[in-house]
Design an enzyme around this catalytic site. Structure first.
Site, PDB file in Angstrom:
ATOM      1  N   TYR A  98      34.936  36.740  31.795  1.00  0.00           N
ATOM      2  CA  TYR A  98      36.516  36.523  31.637  1.00  0.00           C
ATOM      3  C   TYR A  98      37.154  37.490  32.674  1.00  0.00           C
ATOM      4  O   TYR A  98      36.767  38.433  32.956  1.00  0.00           O
ATOM      5  CB  TYR A  98      36.989  37.122  30.169  1.00  0.00           C
ATOM      6  CG  TYR A  98      38.600  37.250  29.998  1.00  0.00           C
ATOM      7  CD1 TYR A  98      38.901  36.112  29.926  1.00  0.00           C
ATOM      8  CD2 TYR A  98      39.322  38.352  29.885  1.00  0.00           C
ATOM      9  CE1 TYR A  98      40.569  35.646  29.701  1.00  0.00           C
ATOM     10  CE2 TYR A  98      40.534  38.418  29.601  1.00  0.00           C
ATOM     11  CZ  TYR A  98      41.043  36.999  29.666  1.00  0.00           C
ATOM     12  OH  TYR A  98      42.604  36.882  29.135  1.00  0.00           O
ATOM     13  N   ASP A 108      34.613  42.149  39.339  1.00  0.00           N
ATOM     14  CA  ASP A 108      35.488  42.543  38.347  1.00  0.00           C
ATOM     15  C   ASP A 108      34.993  43.773  37.672  1.00  0.00           C
ATOM     16  O   ASP A 108      34.339  43.384  36.582  1.00  0.00           O
ATOM     17  CB  ASP A 108      35.980  41.241  37.598  1.00  0.00           C
ATOM     18  CG  ASP A 108      37.133  41.507  36.438  1.00  0.00           C
ATOM     19  OD1 ASP A 108      37.577  42.593  36.534  1.00  0.00           O
ATOM     20  OD2 ASP A 108      37.479  40.507  35.854  1.00  0.00           O
ATOM     21  N   LYS A 155      42.479  48.464  32.674  1.00  0.00           N
ATOM     22  CA  LYS A 155      42.310  49.064  31.413  1.00  0.00           C
ATOM     23  C   LYS A 155      42.108  50.743  31.461  1.00  0.00           C
ATOM     24  O   LYS A 155      43.095  51.186  31.503  1.00  0.00           O
ATOM     25  CB  LYS A 155      40.891  48.476  30.761  1.00  0.00           C
ATOM     26  CG  LYS A 155      41.049  46.955  30.320  1.00  0.00           C
ATOM     27  CD  LYS A 155      39.866  46.412  29.678  1.00  0.00           C
ATOM     28  CE  LYS A 155      40.333  45.063  28.883  1.00  0.00           C
ATOM     29  NZ  LYS A 155      39.882  44.162  29.899  1.00  0.00           N
TER      30      LYS A 155
HETATM   31  C1  LIG Z   1      40.413  42.544  30.352  1.00  0.00           C
HETATM   32  C2  LIG Z   1      39.907  42.075  31.365  1.00  0.00           C
HETATM   33  C3  LIG Z   1      40.684  41.302  32.028  1.00  0.00           C
HETATM   34  C4  LIG Z   1      42.285  41.181  32.271  1.00  0.00           C
HETATM   35  O1  LIG Z   1      42.883  42.135  32.002  1.00  0.00           O
HETATM   36  P1  LIG Z   1      44.452  42.099  31.497  1.00  0.00           P
HETATM   37  O2  LIG Z   1      44.821  43.554  31.652  1.00  0.00           O
HETATM   38  O3  LIG Z   1      44.175  41.896  29.994  1.00  0.00           O
HETATM   39  O4  LIG Z   1      45.101  41.022  32.043  1.00  0.00           O
HETATM   40  C5  LIG Z   1      40.102  40.850  33.355  1.00  0.00           C
HETATM   41  N1  LIG Z   1      38.618  41.032  33.669  1.00  0.00           N
HETATM   42  C6  LIG Z   1      37.937  41.681  32.915  1.00  0.00           C
HETATM   43  C7  LIG Z   1      36.455  41.864  33.022  1.00  0.00           C
HETATM   44  C8  LIG Z   1      38.537  41.990  31.705  1.00  0.00           C
HETATM   45  O5  LIG Z   1      37.801  42.593  30.643  1.00  0.00           O
END
Ligand SMILES: *Cc1c(COP(=O)(O)O)cnc(C)c1O
Length: 435
Positions: A144, A239, A267
């Site tokens: 994701y 990511d 995060k």
């Molecule tokens: C949470 C998450 C996102 C998206 O971040 P948001 O602040 O919710 O838009 C993207 N990549 C990873 C790996 C994530 O865990």
């Protein structure tokens, strides 16, 4: 344990907010029932609207690694707010935060701050396309990367839970440019890249996958991803929105000894406020406006309150004892393994550092296909018993459980007691099946 107030608040919320929530997984569709509404939180503990207390393992999906309401972060937010909450003009604190991020994640020579992980990954894609002049992207099944159009194809997290891996409203002409490979399968990636490298701008990957439940990468998989992308001049994006500052002070890329071309953070780096970042070599990053032709902007980007919270979080994390955090998590997971053995249950427990997922399947989980062998009804039963016993878990099988520096040995003991109660029925029901 009464949850009447939460139920009433949810009914009110559902009248003015879609599904009563502002992010789908919070609506408890995957576990049934109605969500717990939060009143307050401190350290590892969270209190709901009915004043029930829980040990929290959601921790804002990992963002609160320092624990809720960390005093240093709260102070930084208060002080920043008193000096003005948004200017639309640069501040010295932004430089301080980006320098700290660069020092901690050296592959991020140059950085742009944004407001969410979604924005970071979406912008990193555009930049990769602008830099290479190519259109296609490669992602991995079950990873994701936020909810931008190109990345909402075979995605994990809430998209996986709801069984709508491809969202309505994403034009086919956009998702056509997204090529999906199985996680942990470097041969499949090699085939795709050899056939289509002239069209592929970037490969984006969660270096530890945490949005289809927690799945560890084979070290050979990540090194093959790096080797293939370098050989064919494809931008590699890590990511690290979840993994950044989760396992060490910096990225998981340092632990693996693999430097991507671009990194996305989110995060944890906002200390619980909306803040994210992307960055990489000056060669690529300088293609961004105002120096280059790739446009990306934000009214609240580098917001002074969020940046102050981020700086306070990094200052605390630099001194934090990650070894102890990982040991606390190992104690919890060892305890759960022992209980499972006692009941002769063979569920798959994946752990990396301070994140873990218990999959209700007997198979080892190493990709999307094996993650999907987990029984969602079993998870829902487990979830509700844990909640009743005062343990707040993610309301979906396909998420990580996150510990923080505030989790104590007493929390672990309380969690293990609840865990015994929550898994015991699975042993009993199996005995019945055998007659
Ligand atoms: C949470 C998450 C996102 C998206 O971040 P948001 O602040 O919710 O838009 C993207 N990549 C990873 C790996 C994530 O865990």
């Amino acid at each position: 344990m009464s949850r009447n107030k939460s139920r009433a608040l949810f009914a009110q919320a559902a009248r003015c907010m879609v599904g009563g929530v502002n992010s789908p997984v919070r609506a408890y569709k995957a576990v049934g029932g109605t969500p717990v509404f939060i009143r307050s939180a401190r350290g590892s503990g969270i209190v709901d609207a009915d004043r029930n207390r829980y040990v929290d393992y959601v921790m804002s999906w990992g963002a609160m690694i320092l624990g809720h309401a960390h005093p240093g972060i709260v102070r930084a937010i208060q002080q920043a707010a008193e000096s003005g909450t948004s200017f639309g003009a640069p501040t010295a604190q932004e430089t301080a935060l980006c320098r700290a991020l660069s020092r901690a994640v050296p592959s991020m020579q140059k950085i742009r701050l944004v407001n969410s992980g979604t924005e970071a990954t979406m912008s990193a894609l555009r930049l990769s396309r602008g830099f290479t002049g190519k259109n296609r992207i490669v992602k991995f099944e079950g990873c994701y990367h936020g909810h931008s159009d190109s990345l909402l194809v075979k995605a994990g997290s809430g998209a996986l839970t709801l069984g709508v891996p491809d969202s309505a409203g994403v034009p086919a002409c956009v998702s056509r440019d997204t090529i999906v490979c199985p996680y942990n399968d470097s041969d499949a990636l090699a085939r795709v890249i050899k056939a289509r490298h002239k069209e592929i701008a970037c490969v984006i990957v969660e270096p530890v996958a945490a949005n289809m439940g927690l799945i560890l990468p084979d070290v050979s998989f990540l090194s093959a991803v790096r080797e293939l992308t370098a050989r064919y001049r494809i931008v590699l994006i890590f990511d690290e929105v979840i993994t950044g500052f989760r396992f060490t002070f910096g990225g998981v890329q340092q632990l693996f000894g693999i430097a991507p071309d671009l990194t996305c953070l989110g995060k944890i780096i906002g200390g619980g406020l909306p803040l994210a970042a992307y960055g990489g070599s000056a060669e690529i990053m300088d293609r961004l406006a105002p120096l280059g032709p790739v446009y990306q902007a934000g009214t609240l980007s580098g917001n002074p309150v969020a940046v102050s919270a981020g700086l306070a979080a990094l200052a605390a994390l630099e001194k934090a004892d990650y070894v102890r955090l990982n040991e606390t998590t190992a104690d919890l997971c060892d305890g759960m393994e022992a209980i499972l053995r006692m009941f002769n249950l063979h569920f798959c427990l994946n752990r990396a550092g301070s994140v873990f997922t218990l999959f209700f399947t007997q198979r080892p989980v190493r990709d999307f296909v094996t993650a999907k062998t987990s029984d969602p009804k079993a998870y829902a039963r487990f979830f509700w018993t844990m909640l009743e016993e005062g343990i707040h878990l993610p309301p979906s099988q396909f998420e990580g459980n996150f510990l923080s520096f505030a989790h104590t040995p007493a929390d672990i003991q309380r969690t293990l007691k609840a865990f015994s109660k929550a898994v015991a029925p699975f042993a009993k029901s199996r005995c019945r099946c055998r007659g």
